[in-house]
Design an enzyme around this catalytic site. Structure first.
Site, PDB file in Angstrom:
ATOM      1  N   ARG A 104       0.825  -1.205   0.000  1.00  0.00           N
ATOM      2  CA  ARG A 104       0.000   0.000   0.000  1.00  0.00           C
ATOM      3  C   ARG A 104       0.866   1.265   0.000  1.00  0.00           C
ATOM      4  O   ARG A 104       0.553   2.248  -0.684  1.00  0.00           O
ATOM      5  CB  ARG A 104      -0.934  -0.015   1.214  1.00  0.00           C
TER       6      ARG A 104
ATOM      7  N   HIS B 266       0.575   4.045  -2.921  1.00  0.00           N
ATOM      8  CA  HIS B 266       0.138   5.406  -2.643  1.00  0.00           C
ATOM      9  C   HIS B 266       1.242   6.431  -2.864  1.00  0.00           C
ATOM     10  O   HIS B 266       0.950   7.599  -3.145  1.00  0.00           O
ATOM     11  CB  HIS B 266      -0.410   5.500  -1.224  1.00  0.00           C
TER      12      HIS B 266
ATOM     13  N   TRP C 216     -11.010  -9.073   2.492  1.00  0.00           N
ATOM     14  CA  TRP C 216     -11.548  -9.538   1.213  1.00  0.00           C
ATOM     15  C   TRP C 216     -11.627 -11.061   1.164  1.00  0.00           C
ATOM     16  O   TRP C 216     -12.485 -11.622   0.498  1.00  0.00           O
ATOM     17  CB  TRP C 216     -10.665  -9.057   0.065  1.00  0.00           C
TER      18      TRP C 216
END
Length: 351
Positions: free
Chosen positions: A108, A112, A252
């Site tokens: 991540r 980002h 998820w």
């Protein structure tokens, strides 16, 4: 390469026991994530001195304002990136953190740091590593990434000639590979901004509450096509969302520390219904209510152009890996003016 049985996805999740302050992390695009039911990934015992340095450095809280000279664009020539790779891999596993791995939050961070690129203006991207400065570090989409930066900071001390841009993007590559994903080509040569003047404006990263049109707007701005977008979203196989970061909550699937095609299989094979709660609109699987999807995730099932790639990747993990690797490399290199002689690395995993 490790394979993971999808049957794991139906296994009840183990509740994490990490302290509340550290339960707020992990992976990629549309929110901060974490998850349960850990599957072993990287091996401990590599360069253990790094872990001792981590504890001292994180407690000191000096992150990115260490007072050391900012590396130039040519400083990478003094860095042994194979050793950096090994030391990042040593930082992935931590039984006391989250689900036992920092891998998802490293992915991540890399995403980002890179996904702010605007091809029309030539601004944003991993070059400059402006994600470490306010106000960009405080943007809502970047909530929780301070923990990832702190985890990597001892390596910046150990390898002062590496730029933050190279360190953050390489950490994403290490995580993808060591968690069982494909080999991702990577090259050094990013420089670092010294001040926050060139931080990107808020709103350049995807909004989880939006649909297919918004997703395309964000990714087309960076220069991606539908196939590349659909491949990149597969990294949602890692991690989970946290209500105290993004507002969303849940994993998820049940293999949060293994890089698989499970995002696609779960998206297609489960029936997703609106979650009944006081938080923002999201979806849970109808049968167990153990797993979740974001509104932007559901767009990949309902949009015909995205769905054809979702079906392809759900049926063939090798095809997903083959398409994800170049798309991720492209993401990490957006806007970077690499030296002509910058080598391209294909690191071998440590397993």
């Amino acid at each position: 390469m490790r394979t993971v049985s999808r049957s794991v996805g139906r296994t009840p999740l183990r509740v994490a026991t990490a302290p509340a302050a550290s339960r707020a992390l992990s992976v990629r695009f549309f929110c901060s994530h974490k998850q349960h039911k850990r599957i072993p990934t990287t091996k401990a015992g590599i360069n253990p001195g790094v872990l001792g340095a981590l504890a001292a450095g994180a407690l000191a809280g000096w992150y990115f304002y260490s007072g050391e000279p900012t590396p130039s664009r040519d400083s990478w020539r003094k860095v042994n990136f194979h050793n950096v790779y090994k030391d990042i891999a040593a930082l992935l596993e931590d039984e006391d953190y989250d689900d036992g791995s920092y891998g998802p939050v490293f992915v991540r961070l890399a995403w980002h740091a890179s996904g702010t690129y605007d091809r029309k203006t030539g601004t944003g991207g991993s070059d400059g590593a402006t994600i470490r400065f306010k106000p960009e570090s405080g943007h809502g989409a970047n909530a929780g990434l301070d923990v990832a930066r702190a985890r990597l900071e001892p390596l910046k001390k150990k390898y002062p000639h590496i730029s933050y841009g190279d360190l953050y993007t390489l950490a994403g590559v290490v995580a993808v590979q060591e968690l069982g994903g494909p080999t991702v080509r990577w090259r050094p040569g990013r420089s670092d901004e010294k001040i926050s003047a060139n931080c990107t404006p808020d709103g350049r990263l995807p909004d989880a509450a939006q649909g297919a049109n918004h997703v395309r707007d964000i990714f087309y701005r960076m220069g991606f096509n539908d196939q590349e977008i659909a491949a990149l979203i597969g990294a949602h196989a890692l991690g989970r969302c946290h209500s105290n970061r993004s507002g969303y909550e849940g994993p998820w699937n049940a293999s949060p520390t293994s890089f698989t095609n499970f995002f696609y299989t779960e998206l297609l094979e489960d029936k997703w219904v609106p979650k009944k709660w006081d938080g923002p609109a999201q979806y849970v699987d109808k049968d167990t209510k153990s797993f979740m999807m974001l509104p932007a995730d559901i767009a990949f099932k309902t949009d015909p152009q995205f769905r054809k790639y979702v079906e392809k990747y759900a049926a063939d993990q090798d095809a997903f890996f083959a398409d994800f690797a170049p798309a991720f490399t492209k993401l990490l290199e957006l806007g970077v003016k690499f030296p002509e002689d910058a080598p391209v690395y294909e690191f071998k995993t440590l397993e």
